[in-house]
Design a protein around this motif. Structure first.
Motif, PDB file in Angstrom:
ATOM      1  N   VAL A   1       0.840  -1.099  -0.217  1.00 56.31           N
ATOM      2  CA  VAL A   1      -0.101   0.023   0.030  1.00 56.31           C
ATOM      3  C   VAL A   1       0.733   1.285  -0.131  1.00 56.31           C
ATOM      4  O   VAL A   1       0.445   2.369  -0.684  1.00 56.31           O
ATOM      5  N   LYS A   2       1.891   1.123   0.931  1.00 55.35           N
ATOM      6  CA  LYS A   2       2.916   2.196   0.829  1.00 55.35           C
ATOM      7  C   LYS A   2       3.575   2.626  -0.529  1.00 55.35           C
ATOM      8  O   LYS A   2       3.506   3.918  -0.703  1.00 55.35           O
ATOM      9  N   MET A   3       4.013   1.609  -1.251  1.00 53.13           N
ATOM     10  CA  MET A   3       4.419   1.794  -2.464  1.00 53.13           C
ATOM     11  C   MET A   3       3.463   2.360  -3.641  1.00 53.13           C
ATOM     12  O   MET A   3       3.993   3.127  -4.248  1.00 53.13           O
ATOM     13  N   VAL A   4       2.331   1.743  -3.367  1.00 52.59           N
ATOM     14  CA  VAL A   4       1.436   2.398  -4.392  1.00 52.59           C
ATOM     15  C   VAL A   4       1.105   3.906  -4.315  1.00 52.59           C
ATOM     16  O   VAL A   4       1.075   4.570  -5.157  1.00 52.59           O
ATOM     17  N   LEU A   5       1.079   4.236  -2.806  1.00 52.64           N
ATOM     18  CA  LEU A   5       0.747   5.596  -2.572  1.00 52.64           C
ATOM     19  C   LEU A   5       1.767   6.420  -3.069  1.00 52.64           C
ATOM     20  O   LEU A   5       1.600   7.431  -3.632  1.00 52.64           O
ATOM     21  N   VAL A   6       2.972   6.102  -2.802  1.00 53.71           N
ATOM     22  CA  VAL A   6       4.239   6.961  -2.985  1.00 53.71           C
ATOM     23  C   VAL A   6       4.488   6.882  -4.485  1.00 53.71           C
ATOM     24  O   VAL A   6       4.727   8.231  -4.911  1.00 53.71           O
ATOM     25  N   TYR A   7       4.499   5.980  -5.280  1.00 55.46           N
ATOM     26  CA  TYR A   7       4.824   6.025  -6.589  1.00 55.46           C
ATOM     27  C   TYR A   7       3.948   6.084  -7.665  1.00 55.46           C
ATOM     28  O   TYR A   7       4.088   6.654  -8.731  1.00 55.46           O
ATOM     29  N   LYS A   8       2.737   5.574  -6.992  1.00 56.33           N
ATOM     30  CA  LYS A   8       1.560   5.645  -8.298  1.00 56.33           C
ATOM     31  C   LYS A   8       0.606   6.959  -7.859  1.00 56.33           C
ATOM     32  O   LYS A   8       0.461   7.639  -8.776  1.00 56.33           O
ATOM     33  N   VAL A   9       0.279   7.136  -6.888  1.00 53.44           N
ATOM     34  CA  VAL A   9      -0.750   8.285  -6.342  1.00 53.44           C
ATOM     35  C   VAL A   9      -0.073   9.395  -6.293  1.00 53.44           C
ATOM     36  O   VAL A   9      -0.360  10.390  -6.968  1.00 53.44           O
ATOM     37  N   PHE A  10       1.191   9.618  -5.491  1.00 59.67           N
ATOM     38  CA  PHE A  10       2.217  10.762  -5.561  1.00 59.67           C
ATOM     39  C   PHE A  10       2.995  10.965  -6.587  1.00 59.67           C
ATOM     40  O   PHE A  10       3.658  12.260  -6.737  1.00 59.67           O
TER      41      PHE A  10
ATOM     42  N   ASP B   1      16.669   3.935  -3.537  1.00 59.45           N
ATOM     43  CA  ASP B   1      15.866   4.600  -2.260  1.00 59.45           C
ATOM     44  C   ASP B   1      15.179   3.406  -1.807  1.00 59.45           C
ATOM     45  O   ASP B   1      14.756   3.844  -0.525  1.00 59.45           O
ATOM     46  N   LEU B   2      15.123   2.188  -2.123  1.00 56.53           N
ATOM     47  CA  LEU B   2      14.654   1.182  -1.432  1.00 56.53           C
ATOM     48  C   LEU B   2      15.331   0.605  -0.384  1.00 56.53           C
ATOM     49  O   LEU B   2      15.053  -0.143   0.527  1.00 56.53           O
ATOM     50  N   TYR B   3      16.377   0.841  -0.294  1.00 57.75           N
ATOM     51  CA  TYR B   3      17.657   0.284   0.796  1.00 57.75           C
ATOM     52  C   TYR B   3      17.830   1.462   1.606  1.00 57.75           C
ATOM     53  O   TYR B   3      18.047   2.562   1.713  1.00 57.75           O
ATOM     54  N   ILE B   4      18.199   0.698   2.832  1.00 57.91           N
ATOM     55  CA  ILE B   4      18.549   1.818   3.986  1.00 57.91           C
ATOM     56  C   ILE B   4      19.819   2.042   3.787  1.00 57.91           C
ATOM     57  O   ILE B   4      20.737   1.041   3.638  1.00 57.91           O
ATOM     58  N   ARG B   5      20.377   3.261   3.881  1.00 56.72           N
ATOM     59  CA  ARG B   5      21.773   3.498   3.617  1.00 56.72           C
ATOM     60  C   ARG B   5      22.337   3.990   5.196  1.00 56.72           C
ATOM     61  O   ARG B   5      21.443   4.617   5.978  1.00 56.72           O
ATOM     62  N   ARG B   6      23.394   3.261   5.479  1.00 52.27           N
ATOM     63  CA  ARG B   6      23.976   3.445   6.938  1.00 52.27           C
ATOM     64  C   ARG B   6      25.255   4.016   6.650  1.00 52.27           C
ATOM     65  O   ARG B   6      26.040   3.573   5.742  1.00 52.27           O
ATOM     66  N   LYS B   7      25.725   4.663   7.575  1.00 53.51           N
ATOM     67  CA  LYS B   7      26.861   5.312   7.481  1.00 53.51           C
ATOM     68  C   LYS B   7      27.839   4.484   8.001  1.00 53.51           C
ATOM     69  O   LYS B   7      27.730   3.864   9.258  1.00 53.51           O
ATOM     70  N   VAL B   8      28.871   4.428   7.137  1.00 53.09           N
ATOM     71  CA  VAL B   8      29.672   3.245   7.672  1.00 53.09           C
ATOM     72  C   VAL B   8      30.913   3.989   8.340  1.00 53.09           C
ATOM     73  O   VAL B   8      31.453   5.126   8.121  1.00 53.09           O
ATOM     74  N   PRO B   9      31.024   3.622   9.672  1.00 51.97           N
ATOM     75  CA  PRO B   9      32.265   4.066  10.552  1.00 51.97           C
ATOM     76  C   PRO B   9      33.533   4.126  10.004  1.00 51.97           C
ATOM     77  O   PRO B   9      34.068   3.217   9.347  1.00 51.97           O
ATOM     78  N   GLU B  10      34.490   5.330   9.870  1.00 55.69           N
ATOM     79  CA  GLU B  10      35.698   5.309   9.607  1.00 55.69           C
ATOM     80  C   GLU B  10      36.541   4.692  10.324  1.00 55.69           C
ATOM     81  O   GLU B  10      36.490   4.424  11.510  1.00 55.69           O
ATOM     82  N   LYS B  11      37.500   4.252   9.663  1.00 55.95           N
ATOM     83  CA  LYS B  11      38.446   3.177  10.131  1.00 55.95           C
ATOM     84  C   LYS B  11      39.590   4.222  10.986  1.00 55.95           C
ATOM     85  O   LYS B  11      40.135   5.168  10.115  1.00 55.95           O
ATOM     86  N   THR B  12      40.290   3.799  12.138  1.00 60.51           N
ATOM     87  CA  THR B  12      41.238   5.096  12.658  1.00 60.51           C
ATOM     88  C   THR B  12      42.624   4.407  12.523  1.00 60.51           C
ATOM     89  O   THR B  12      42.986   3.133  12.470  1.00 60.51           O
TER      90      THR B  12
END
Length: 157
Positions: free
Chosen positions: A129-138, A146-157
């Motif tokens: 339902v969320k995908m239909v609303l976001v991509y079809k309706v809006f 954009d479908l994947y969660i982006r996580r910040k990778v910690p820098e190596k010290t």
């Protein structure tokens, strides 16, 4: 075919030819879902949605085990069709999978067993339902990244 509702069978399911290839030649089987006909034929009908070429032993094994869900994934078949008939092929594969997973006849979906299964999968319905609303309706443009969660990778010290 008997377990598929009349209106779905008429509108979605194909008229297809199975060409079972064996050592001594080939046999032709017509699957005419809209008219509920399965029979061996000697000539290729003109009004087919597609033709499936498959080794006879693979087709026999699927029929004997009543298990077609592995059939297309096995890559042991060749499909001849025009591009506009892909939806008919997809409908046949979905109907076979649905039948094997006890989703057909449709009344099977309203039993206690399936109700508990649907309850555990509620997140999938919410996401759909969320995908239909976001991509079809809006009208937001779909970007796979954009479908994947982006996580910040910690820098190596």
């Amino acid at each position: 075919m008997n377990s598929t509702p009349f209106f779905l069978r008429k509108a979605l399911l194909p008229k297809a030819l199975f060409r079972a290839i064996e050592g001594s030649g080939e046999k032709l089987f017509l699957l005419d879902c809209p008219n509920e006909v399965i029979k061996e034929v000697t000539e290729i009908p003109a009004d087919l949605d597609f033709t499936i070429n498959v080794p006879a032993f693979v087709l026999n094994d699927c029929v004997r085990r009543d298990m077609f869900s592995v059939w297309s994934a096995s890559k042991r078949l060749e499909v001849e069709m025009d591009g506009d008939k892909v939806s008919k092929m997809r409908a046949l594969l979905v109907a076979l999978d649905f039948f094997e997973n006890e989703g057909l006849p449709l009344r099977n979906n309203f039993g206690a067993r399936n109700f508990s299964i649907w309850l555990t999968r509620w997140r999938e319905a919410v996401e759909a339902v969320k995908m239909v609303l976001v991509y079809k309706v809006f009208g937001r443009k779909l970007k796979i990244s954009d479908l994947y969660i982006r996580r910040k990778v910690p820098e190596k010290t």
